[in-house]
Design a protein around this motif. Structure first.
Motif, PDB file in Angstrom:
ATOM      1  N   VAL A   1       0.667  -1.130   0.009  1.00 14.83           N
ATOM      2  CA  VAL A   1      -0.175   0.024   0.110  1.00 14.83           C
ATOM      3  C   VAL A   1       0.967   1.282  -0.054  1.00 14.83           C
ATOM      4  O   VAL A   1       0.681   2.217  -0.904  1.00 14.83           O
ATOM      5  N   MET A   2       2.053   1.331   0.930  1.00 18.54           N
ATOM      6  CA  MET A   2       2.771   2.348   0.963  1.00 18.54           C
ATOM      7  C   MET A   2       3.459   2.796  -0.378  1.00 18.54           C
ATOM      8  O   MET A   2       3.693   3.715  -0.928  1.00 18.54           O
ATOM      9  N   ALA A   3       3.799   1.493  -1.113  1.00 14.97           N
ATOM     10  CA  ALA A   3       4.518   1.860  -2.335  1.00 14.97           C
ATOM     11  C   ALA A   3       3.659   2.049  -3.309  1.00 14.97           C
ATOM     12  O   ALA A   3       3.993   3.053  -4.028  1.00 14.97           O
ATOM     13  N   TYR A   4       2.356   1.632  -3.499  1.00 13.61           N
ATOM     14  CA  TYR A   4       1.609   1.915  -4.556  1.00 13.61           C
ATOM     15  C   TYR A   4       1.186   3.571  -4.269  1.00 13.61           C
ATOM     16  O   TYR A   4       1.238   4.492  -5.139  1.00 13.61           O
ATOM     17  N   ALA A   5       0.504   3.739  -3.033  1.00 12.41           N
ATOM     18  CA  ALA A   5       0.175   5.103  -2.798  1.00 12.41           C
ATOM     19  C   ALA A   5       1.188   6.182  -2.689  1.00 12.41           C
ATOM     20  O   ALA A   5       0.902   7.384  -3.365  1.00 12.41           O
ATOM     21  N   GLY A   6       2.308   5.750  -2.311  1.00 10.73           N
ATOM     22  CA  GLY A   6       3.455   6.648  -2.318  1.00 10.73           C
ATOM     23  C   GLY A   6       3.798   7.083  -3.743  1.00 10.73           C
ATOM     24  O   GLY A   6       4.132   8.313  -4.237  1.00 10.73           O
ATOM     25  N   LEU A   7       4.081   5.913  -4.601  1.00  6.98           N
ATOM     26  CA  LEU A   7       4.621   6.382  -5.867  1.00  6.98           C
ATOM     27  C   LEU A   7       3.592   7.023  -6.639  1.00  6.98           C
ATOM     28  O   LEU A   7       3.869   7.890  -7.520  1.00  6.98           O
ATOM     29  N   THR A   8       2.285   6.608  -6.671  1.00  4.64           N
ATOM     30  CA  THR A   8       1.245   7.330  -7.098  1.00  4.64           C
ATOM     31  C   THR A   8       1.313   8.810  -6.727  1.00  4.64           C
ATOM     32  O   THR A   8       1.273   9.826  -7.737  1.00  4.64           O
ATOM     33  N   ALA A   9       1.205   9.068  -5.622  1.00  2.00           N
ATOM     34  CA  ALA A   9       1.465  10.553  -5.167  1.00  2.00           C
ATOM     35  C   ALA A   9       2.667  11.467  -5.783  1.00  2.00           C
ATOM     36  O   ALA A   9       2.492  12.526  -6.153  1.00  2.00           O
ATOM     37  N   LEU A  10       3.819  10.715  -5.745  1.00  2.00           N
ATOM     38  CA  LEU A  10       4.963  11.260  -6.303  1.00  2.00           C
ATOM     39  C   LEU A  10       5.054  11.453  -7.636  1.00  2.00           C
ATOM     40  O   LEU A  10       5.066  12.735  -8.301  1.00  2.00           O
ATOM     41  N   LEU A  11       4.217  10.779  -8.425  1.00  2.00           N
ATOM     42  CA  LEU A  11       4.153  10.803 -10.035  1.00  2.00           C
ATOM     43  C   LEU A  11       3.180  11.933 -10.107  1.00  2.00           C
ATOM     44  O   LEU A  11       3.326  12.769 -11.110  1.00  2.00           O
ATOM     45  N   LEU A  12       2.000  11.843  -9.343  1.00  2.00           N
ATOM     46  CA  LEU A  12       1.073  12.981  -9.697  1.00  2.00           C
ATOM     47  C   LEU A  12       1.460  14.256  -9.202  1.00  2.00           C
ATOM     48  O   LEU A  12       1.113  15.344  -9.874  1.00  2.00           O
ATOM     49  N   GLY A  13       2.367  14.432  -8.374  1.00  2.00           N
ATOM     50  CA  GLY A  13       3.042  15.553  -7.814  1.00  2.00           C
ATOM     51  C   GLY A  13       3.913  16.108  -8.949  1.00  2.00           C
ATOM     52  O   GLY A  13       3.972  17.197  -9.208  1.00  2.00           O
ATOM     53  N   PHE A  14       4.637  15.358  -9.410  1.00  2.00           N
ATOM     54  CA  PHE A  14       5.682  15.631 -10.418  1.00  2.00           C
ATOM     55  C   PHE A  14       4.644  16.034 -11.773  1.00  2.00           C
ATOM     56  O   PHE A  14       4.884  17.367 -12.325  1.00  2.00           O
ATOM     57  N   ALA A  15       3.705  15.291 -12.116  1.00  2.00           N
ATOM     58  CA  ALA A  15       2.811  15.870 -13.327  1.00  2.00           C
ATOM     59  C   ALA A  15       1.960  17.382 -12.860  1.00  2.00           C
ATOM     60  O   ALA A  15       2.196  18.254 -13.970  1.00  2.00           O
ATOM     61  N   ALA A  16       1.712  17.532 -11.539  1.00  2.00           N
ATOM     62  CA  ALA A  16       1.058  18.639 -11.116  1.00  2.00           C
ATOM     63  C   ALA A  16       1.997  19.848 -11.296  1.00  2.00           C
ATOM     64  O   ALA A  16       1.833  20.947 -11.863  1.00  2.00           O
ATOM     65  N   ALA A  17       3.234  19.350 -10.718  1.00  2.00           N
ATOM     66  CA  ALA A  17       4.310  20.688 -10.960  1.00  2.00           C
ATOM     67  C   ALA A  17       4.741  20.999 -12.265  1.00  2.00           C
ATOM     68  O   ALA A  17       4.977  22.291 -12.558  1.00  2.00           O
ATOM     69  N   LEU A  18       4.805  20.050 -13.080  1.00  2.00           N
ATOM     70  CA  LEU A  18       4.953  20.565 -14.544  1.00  2.00           C
ATOM     71  C   LEU A  18       3.905  21.141 -15.162  1.00  2.00           C
ATOM     72  O   LEU A  18       3.902  22.282 -15.789  1.00  2.00           O
ATOM     73  N   ALA A  19       2.458  20.737 -14.894  1.00  2.00           N
ATOM     74  CA  ALA A  19       1.397  21.670 -15.507  1.00  2.00           C
ATOM     75  C   ALA A  19       1.356  23.162 -14.688  1.00  2.00           C
ATOM     76  O   ALA A  19       1.130  23.832 -15.698  1.00  2.00           O
ATOM     77  N   VAL A  20       1.682  23.216 -13.508  1.00  2.00           N
ATOM     78  CA  VAL A  20       1.584  24.285 -12.881  1.00  2.00           C
ATOM     79  C   VAL A  20       2.612  25.337 -13.364  1.00  2.00           C
ATOM     80  O   VAL A  20       2.454  26.377 -13.559  1.00  2.00           O
ATOM     81  N   TYR A  21       3.915  24.700 -13.621  1.00  2.00           N
ATOM     82  CA  TYR A  21       4.771  25.628 -13.980  1.00  2.00           C
ATOM     83  C   TYR A  21       4.744  26.021 -15.357  1.00  2.00           C
ATOM     84  O   TYR A  21       4.996  27.250 -15.892  1.00  2.00           O
ATOM     85  N   HIS A  22       4.045  25.235 -16.051  1.00  2.00           N
ATOM     86  CA  HIS A  22       3.716  25.406 -17.423  1.00  2.00           C
ATOM     87  C   HIS A  22       2.906  26.845 -17.678  1.00  2.00           C
ATOM     88  O   HIS A  22       2.937  27.522 -18.422  1.00  2.00           O
ATOM     89  N   ASP A  23       1.680  26.586 -16.719  1.00  2.00           N
ATOM     90  CA  ASP A  23       0.821  27.964 -16.454  1.00  2.00           C
ATOM     91  C   ASP A  23       1.344  28.925 -15.860  1.00  2.00           C
ATOM     92  O   ASP A  23       0.778  30.116 -16.204  1.00  2.00           O
ATOM     93  N   GLU A  24       2.024  28.785 -14.859  1.00  2.00           N
ATOM     94  CA  GLU A  24       2.254  29.774 -13.924  1.00  2.00           C
ATOM     95  C   GLU A  24       3.544  30.693 -14.482  1.00  2.00           C
ATOM     96  O   GLU A  24       3.561  31.944 -13.962  1.00  2.00           O
ATOM     97  N   ARG A  25       4.419  30.120 -14.873  1.00  2.00           N
ATOM     98  CA  ARG A  25       5.826  31.024 -14.899  1.00  2.00           C
ATOM     99  C   ARG A  25       5.640  32.490 -15.673  1.00  2.00           C
ATOM    100  O   ARG A  25       6.625  33.051 -15.355  1.00  2.00           O
ATOM    101  N   THR A  26       4.914  32.591 -16.619  1.00  2.00           N
ATOM    102  CA  THR A  26       4.601  33.708 -17.101  1.00  2.00           C
ATOM    103  C   THR A  26       3.450  34.540 -16.773  1.00  2.00           C
ATOM    104  O   THR A  26       3.007  35.722 -17.375  1.00  2.00           O
ATOM    105  N   ALA A  27       2.774  34.091 -15.642  1.00  2.00           N
ATOM    106  CA  ALA A  27       1.308  34.749 -15.154  1.00  2.00           C
ATOM    107  C   ALA A  27       2.020  36.115 -14.413  1.00  2.00           C
ATOM    108  O   ALA A  27       2.941  36.253 -13.846  1.00  2.00           O
TER     109      ALA A  27
END
Lengths: 213, 213, 213, 213
Positions: free
Chosen positions: B117-143
């Motif tokens: 459970v730790m491996a699945y939930a932790g890995l999923t959280a990390l990947l989603l966090g990475f994807a969210a960081a990418l998407a937010v950086y894409h939108d925010e850096r020039t705002a």
């Protein structure tokens, strides 16, 4: 016992109507807060909807109070009913009963326990968050030194409060806004905690089943 | 039953390819966001990779929909598949199945329930966090009035959001960035809650064993 | 089996010395960070203590690696040892073994399970928080636009991070400080979650006992 | 054994008086902090109440220490009593015993386990939050660069700290205020965690019962 049965029959019959009334209350409140430059006619219309649905809650509560055998016991054991009658924006807290009874009536296959807890606590948290965002936006948008200028800011604040993230880039500054905020924090932390706990045990159960399969 | 079996056989066979495709999708998206001054050739190349992998997800989903006996039931029971097909950045949420089946195939000794459970939930959280960081950086850096200027800021924001710390020194200000943020808050609080709960019960179990030994 | 036994005997004998060395490491690191205007002699002395204790960790790890039957298995199963050898500020994570073995040796009456989990996870969280406050103060105090100017600021930041409160009035701005911060967030959320869970179940057990009495 | 019994009889008899004294302590402290421009007479009156109730706590603790068979064991096993005697603002942590004994005496029907844990942990958290808001307001309102100017700010800060939301729009800046803050964070996270956990299991139990009915 006759009176007790009549009370229960009444409650079962009245609930769908109360549910519709609570949706009307929330809708009319939302329209009045989010569309401030309504024409006087629509303004009056939505105000009437707001107060009519509120009046319905009050009348229904008083009627049930009259029907009950032991009135002091009624007030004491149904304190949640009293609260959601006085503050109809908290009405989402009563959804559970309707939802439960609906399921009984339709003889649907029941959802798993964790799913039901997640659905109830999650939906309640979302509705309360929406109501809190409306109330805070209503009070804050014109306050001096406000950081909540648009409804988007209010939703962003409500989401960061419900999840206890609390960025602090948009926070209420008026007393009424902060009272709403404190309420959302405490109710939110409990409801979201229940969602997280149920999700966690659902995940563990799913992994256990796959491990056995 | 024949169709159902063909669907299952297909899903088992397709999964490793989909996994590779989802890595390609994330990689190409990351490259395009993080290296904004690519040469036109590379730019085109990575765009093709992004859309080709997305196209693969869509085609594969439609193909499975065709294979299924009862299409409405397929859409209803596999709602997560529909979501991760529409928003491929959420694809990490599907990792669990691959990981589980991989382990079955290789006949590895199974990890303890909490560790899985730790491996699945932790890995999923990390990947989603990475994807969210990418998407937010894409939108925010020039705002205008942005507080997320570098990808480091975006990662710092994502970490403080996932753990519900929420410093608020770097937060999205655009609507799209905030929508991603709200999603990360709610998904993050659930997944990290599952990791913490499993870690907690793993720790208790380990202490109990040492106490008995 | 002979080698395995020699390894275990060695580990049991070495642990108190390693514990003293890790206290020396933390003390010397703290002195060097918190008292920046040391005389050159003392400066050299504490630097030697830092590197000597670190060297001891490395030598001891390599020695155990040599003693072990299967070296790849040693590295894989004792990954925590490798991490705390490379980053001695994380050494608090190893306290549990010492504490457990100490209790076995002295034949003390054992504490309740929840108390042991709370003591271990709480103490580890506090020591890691102290180490993180030191490291962040070291990096941040002279950074431009810093919000962590005194060691008090760093401790305040560490406490608000460990409990996931995250006020954001003092936060690291340098990359190294933020890397330490991300580590503290994830380790902290897990350890503090374990403390809270154990406290919760201890409280429930105590209330249940009083209810039965 | 005679002494042990006398000690217990004393404790049972003294508790209601201590409870009243702790309310007097909190009230007089609150009045002195919240009404700074008291007339000299009232000022003296409330100061006397503060110190008289504190004195009572100290005398009662010393008296029990004298009554006990084994004084070192008394100090060690009743460490919480020593803490709440030294820092009477933490006295809410002792409420549980009074509440439990009151219920025993009156032979009330007992509340459910989860309700009792929620009531105890929630009430303790609220009282500690109130005490912390008072203490922080006392220290911060005149500090340079303060963000806590009114008692409302202090309550808002305490609520956002207890729920680990941590907006950061109002935070202590003095050392004493921050020490109080760190204490509230750690005690708060544990108590609120216990409330959330109990609420969660109460909700699950209620849903399970309705599912069976």
């Amino acid at each position: 016992m006759d009176r007790q049965q009549r009370l229960q029959r009444w409650e079962r019959a009245a609930e769908p109507y109360l549910f519709v009334a609570s949706l009307l209350f929330l809708t009319s409140y939302a329209v009045r807060v989010l569309v401030p430059d309504l024409s006087p006619g629509w303004q009056a219309f939505w105000e009437i909807v707001t107060f009519a649905s509120w009046g319905l809650f009050v009348v229904e509560y008083l009627f049930r109070l009259l029907l009950s055998d032991d009135r002091r016991r009624f007030v004491r054991t149904r304190w949640l009913d009293l609260i959601v009658t006085a503050l109809p924006l908290l009405r989402p807290l009563r959804i559970v009963d309707l939802h439960e009874r609906m399921q009984h009536r339709r003889d649907h296959p029941r959802l798993a326990l964790e799913t039901r807890v997640m659905a109830y606590a999650g939906l309640t948290a979302l509705l309360l968050g929406f109501a809190a965002a409306l109330a805070v936006y209503h009070d804050e948008r014109t306050a001096p030194y406000t950081t909540i200028r648009t409804f988007g800011d209010a939703v962003w604040w409500a989401a960061s409060t419900l999840t206890t993230t609390g960025y602090g880039d948009a926070t209420p500054v008026t007393t009424r806004g902060r009272v709403v905020g404190v309420g959302l924090m405490f109710v939110g932390v409990a409801l979201v905690g229940a969602v997280v706990g149920s999700f966690s045990s659902w995940l563990v159960r799913r992994f256990r089943q796959e491990g056995e399969a």
